[in-house]
Design a protein around this motif. Structure first.
Motif, mmCIF file in Angstrom:
data_model
loop_
_atom_site.group_PDB
_atom_site.id
_atom_site.type_symbol
_atom_site.label_atom_id
_atom_site.label_comp_id
_atom_site.label_asym_id
_atom_site.label_seq_id
_atom_site.Cartn_x
_atom_site.Cartn_y
_atom_site.Cartn_z
ATOM 1 N N LEU A 59 0.833 -1.209 0.000
ATOM 2 C CA LEU A 59 0.000 0.000 0.000
ATOM 3 C C LEU A 59 0.867 1.258 0.000
ATOM 4 N N GLY A 60 1.897 1.247 0.777
ATOM 5 C CA GLY A 60 2.821 2.392 0.839
ATOM 6 C C GLY A 60 3.417 2.656 -0.541
ATOM 7 N N ASP A 61 3.805 1.565 -1.157
ATOM 8 C CA ASP A 61 4.368 1.639 -2.506
ATOM 9 C C ASP A 61 3.388 2.293 -3.470
ATOM 10 N N VAL A 62 2.170 1.732 -3.408
ATOM 11 C CA VAL A 62 1.118 2.243 -4.309
ATOM 12 C C VAL A 62 0.881 3.724 -4.024
ATOM 13 N N ALA A 63 0.760 4.048 -2.727
ATOM 14 C CA ALA A 63 0.449 5.436 -2.350
ATOM 15 C C ALA A 63 1.550 6.388 -2.819
ATOM 16 N N GLU A 64 2.748 5.918 -2.765
ATOM 17 C CA GLU A 64 3.860 6.762 -3.161
ATOM 18 C C GLU A 64 3.882 6.981 -4.682
ATOM 19 N N ARG A 65 3.646 5.863 -5.371
ATOM 20 C CA ARG A 65 3.829 5.943 -6.826
ATOM 21 C C ARG A 65 2.638 6.551 -7.535
ATOM 22 N N THR A 66 1.495 6.366 -6.932
ATOM 23 C CA THR A 66 0.308 6.911 -7.604
ATOM 24 C C THR A 66 0.389 8.440 -7.569
ATOM 25 N N PRO A 67 0.185 9.066 -8.738
ATOM 26 C CA PRO A 67 0.215 10.541 -8.761
ATOM 27 C C PRO A 67 -0.933 11.101 -7.950
ATOM 28 N N LYS A 68 -0.616 12.195 -7.301
ATOM 29 C CA LYS A 68 -1.620 12.734 -6.369
ATOM 30 C C LYS A 68 -2.680 13.534 -7.142
ATOM 31 N N ASP A 69 -3.436 12.830 -7.892
ATOM 32 C CA ASP A 69 -4.485 13.522 -8.667
ATOM 33 C C ASP A 69 -5.841 13.070 -8.183
ATOM 34 N N ARG A 70 -6.796 13.319 -9.016
ATOM 35 C CA ARG A 70 -8.167 12.983 -8.686
ATOM 36 C C ARG A 70 -8.339 11.489 -8.467
ATOM 37 N N LEU A 71 -7.543 10.748 -9.277
ATOM 38 C CA LEU A 71 -7.732 9.309 -9.247
ATOM 39 C C LEU A 71 -7.020 8.646 -8.050
ATOM 40 N N TYR A 72 -6.168 9.447 -7.470
ATOM 41 C CA TYR A 72 -5.361 8.882 -6.374
ATOM 42 C C TYR A 72 -6.226 8.168 -5.339
ATOM 43 N N ASP A 73 -7.235 8.835 -4.865
ATOM 44 C CA ASP A 73 -8.096 8.246 -3.837
ATOM 45 C C ASP A 73 -8.690 6.926 -4.296
ATOM 46 N N ARG A 74 -9.171 6.944 -5.551
ATOM 47 C CA ARG A 74 -9.828 5.729 -6.031
ATOM 48 C C ARG A 74 -8.853 4.561 -6.154
ATOM 49 N N VAL A 75 -7.695 4.887 -6.702
ATOM 50 C CA VAL A 75 -6.717 3.818 -6.910
ATOM 51 C C VAL A 75 -6.330 3.196 -5.570
#
Lengths: 490, 231
Positions: A59-75
């Motif tokens: 999860l940490g990995d995902v949270a870090e790599r996912t761009p902090k955009d609108r989709l971030y929360d959903r992803v």
């Protein structure tokens, strides 16, 4: 069980032992269970922690790599959602879609940035902030509104926020509860079973003890001839019973012996004492001349001598029967002894028209008390002298076989009557026309037995009595005892 | 007896009844008797004077008779001792003889037996006289080497056993010999047969020694034993 009071008395013993045994058993089982419980609980926790650590990393990995955009929360929430479905020991509570796992992303302060789980996550965040948190180490978390605590692991991501992953301990607790429940019911069953077995066994054992006690008290009160019941087992109780019985055998024979002695003393002393007294009184009375008095006094002295002799022999026999004869042994040649005895007795025998014949196979050395053996042999000959009618023949045979000297006395007289035959070696048994005190053969038997030999009496098929005396020969025993004898002689 | 000094005895016995009758009969038999009722008195008496023999009862009030005998022996009293006892076990006999007592008599005893044994002891003590080869009592003569006996010059036809018996009687001529003494000395047996075995031997011997027309030498003392006439 004969009465109610016996029942309770018996029970108290069996109960006490069973209760203690059961208590110890229950305690032991509980200890085993506690250990097992601890082991299982630790194992489950270890597994949850392993899962939590793995997932938080992902999860940490995902949270870090996912761009902090609108989709971030959903992803991130979808990934968290997905992860929560892989919960180990999966068993969810009914109704609630997912209250066993929560995912939380939050800053140092402020509301939760991202929440996946039951409720809005505020309570969880408050609880987390209230407790001290060490990153990467799973910790316990009690959340307001939830009965069951969570196991939570946290990680700090690059943007400075924290990610928390919580796993409800419900499953763990359920497993443990199940375990406890089963163990408790099984444990109770086992303990009850154990109690039943111990109780049964003790009751059986104590039952034997009670029987022994009852028999012993019965014996103590009246009946010395009865015996305590024995079991076929070779255990302590069986040994107790057998030991008691052996003791009773000895006591009974001693008492019997005592009765016989007192009886015979009373009988055999009273009449001669009366006679002596009478004779002395007559010899004192006036009008008796001294020539008339003298024979009476002389016969009174004779009577007293016989009494003394009787008393001595009685005591000897009693001592011998109680195995209390003290032997001072020396080597004696039975052949020589018999020859001297025959020499001594022959005139008396021929006086009564009795013939005596010796067939000896030569020297027969035995290791015996001379005085006692002399008296035993002379008693045998006295016995023949007293009981045989005229013109009978006594045949004495002596031989040694396998280190046993055998002396056989046979005669062609009337033999033993049935009643004397049965109680031959008891004190006071007399042949029908006997004038003696009937101690002779009892003494012989006692002496021979004290020397490790045997006397048997029977009637010969062709008529007449047959007495067989066996004595162990003197061989090695001689050497080891020479020393003390020499000392005695010196 | 070889000499005519009056024999002096010490009687150690605590029971007055026995003390009295023993003292009387010993005095009657020609002995001079001192009496001690306990071990202490006995000790002081025995160390003050040399007695020919001691008669000691084992059951003394102040100590065991055997201890007394031991102490006396230790003090150098070497007179022979006749032990009297109501104890009857063989063990005690052995113990008694082993510890310096010279003879042993159990109560009750025949007075004659006591006197006979006492004489035996005294004779043993006086001298181990060279054993004679020839015995003579009245007209009875025994040649101990040739094992032949004759009376009035007429050879008696005796069996070896009878000769031994007669020899014993001659050696103790004039003194009472009891049946148990004969059994012990002639046959080597310590027995008390309740039949008359010894009497028959004596009867036979008498038949050969005291033949018709001769003065009877062997006399029976009823209830006690026998005596061979001395003169």
């Amino acid at each position: 069980m004969s009465s109610k009071s016996d029942n309770t008395r018996l029970r108290s013993g069996a109960w006490r032992i069973s209760l203690w045994a059961t208590l110890a058993f229950a305690f032991g089982t509980s200890l085993v269970f506690a250990g097992l419980h601890r082991f299982v609980a630790n194992d489950i926790q270890r597994r949850s922690d392993a899962w939590l650590s793995g997932e938080i990393e992902v999860l940490g990995d995902v949270a870090e790599r996912t761009p902090k955009d609108r989709l971030y929360d959903r992803v991130v929430s979808e990934v968290a959602e997905l992860a929560s479905k892989e919960v180990p020991n999966k068993s969810r509570s009914e109704g609630n879609e997912n209250d066993s796992v929560f995912f939380l992303q939050a800053e140092k302060s402020g509301p939760p940035r991202l929440w996946v789980g039951a409720g809005n996550g505020q309570a969880n965040l408050d609880a987390i902030r209230a407790s001290k948190v060490v990153p990467d180490v799973p910790f316990h978390l009690r959340v307001k509104g939830f009965d069951i605590p969570f196991r939570v692991v946290s990680v700090r991501i690059d943007d400075g926020s924290f990610i928390y992953l919580g796993l409800s301990e419900r499953d763990e607790l359920r497993v443990l509860r199940n375990l406890r429940l089963r163990f408790l019911s099984l444990g109770v069953l086992i303990v009850l079973f154990g109690f039943a077995i111990v109780f049964y066994a003790t009751r059986r054992m104590l039952g034997h003890v009670r029987e022994i006690t009852e028999a012993a008290s019965r014996i103590g009160q009246s009946d010395l001839s009865s015996r305590v019941p024995t079991t076929q087992y070779n255990d302590e109780v069986g040994n107790l019973a057998r030991t008691l019985n052996r003791m009773l055998d000895r006591i009974e024979s001693s008492v019997h012996q005592l009765h016989t002695i007192t009886d015979s003393l009373a009988h055999d002393l009273r009449s001669p004492l009366t006679a002596i007294r009478g004779k002395l009184e007559i010899s004192l009375s006036t009008g008796i001349r001294s020539e008339q008095a003298e024979p009476m006094i002389v016969s009174a002295i004779d009577e007293l001598d016989r009494l003394t002799e009787f008393l001595n022999t009685s005591l000897d026999v009693a001592e011998a029967k109680a195995d209390a004869l003290r032997l001072s042994r020396s080597e004696i040649d039975l052949d020589e002894l018999i020859r001297v005895m025959i020499d001594l007795y022959e005139p008396c025998m021929s006086e009564r028209c009795l013939r005596i014949e010796l067939r000896s196979a030569g020297a027969a050395k035995v290791f015996a008390d001379a005085a006692l053996l002399h008296r035993a042999v002379s008693n045998l000959l006295d016995n023949e002298l007293k009981h045989l009618p005229a013109s009978c023949t006594i045949l004495i045979q002596l031989h040694v076989e396998e280190e046993v000297a055998t002396l056989i006395l046979e005669d062609d007289g009337p033999g033993f009557t049935e009643e004397t035959g049965r109680e031959m070696f008891e004190q006071r048994v007399k042949g029908r026309d006997s004038s003696g005190h009937g101690l002779g053969l009892a003494f012989v038997e006692a002496v021979v037995r004290a020397h490790g030999g045997v006397v048997t009496a029977s009637n010969r098929p062709e008529g007449g009595a047959r007495l067989v005396v066996t004595l162990p020969c003197a061989f090695e025993r001689h050497d080891e005892q020479v020393q003390p004898l020499d000392m005695l002689a010196g | 007896m070889a000499y005519h000094r009056v024999m002096e005895l010490l009687l150690v016995e605590d029971e007055l009844e026995i003390q009295d009758f023993l003292k009387a009969s010993l005095a009657d038999a020609g002995y001079e008797v001192d009496v001690a009722g306990d071990g202490k008195t006995a000790e002081s008496l025995a160390s003050a004077k040399v007695y020919d023999a001691l008669i000691v009862d084992l059951g003394l009030p102040d100590q065991d008779g055997i201890d007394l005998i031991l102490r006396l022996r230790h003090l150098g009293v070497s007179s022979p001792v006749l032990i009297l006892s109501a104890r009857r076990s063989i063990d005690d006999r052995v113990r008694g003889l082993e510890q310096g007592g010279d003879d042993y008599l159990t109560k009750p005893f025949a007075l004659a037996e006591l006197l006979a044994r006492l004489r035996n002891l005294l004779r043993r003590n006086v001298a181990a006289t060279a054993s004679p080869t020839f015995l003579r009592v009245v007209d009875l003569e025994l040649d101990l080497l040739k094992r032949r006996a004759s009376r009035g010059g007429e050879l008696l036809n005796l069996s070896p056993q009878e000769f031994v018996l007669l020899e014993y009687l001659c050696r103790h001529a004039g003194r009472v010999v009891t049946r148990s003494m004969l059994l012990a000395e002639v046959w080597g047996m310590r027995i008390q047969p309740d039949t008359n075995v010894v009497d028959v031997h004596i009867y036979r011997l008498r038949g050969k020694v005291d033949t018709e027309g001769r003065e009877p030498l062997i006399k029976t003392l009823r209830g006690v034993g026998y005596v061979l006439k001395e003169r």
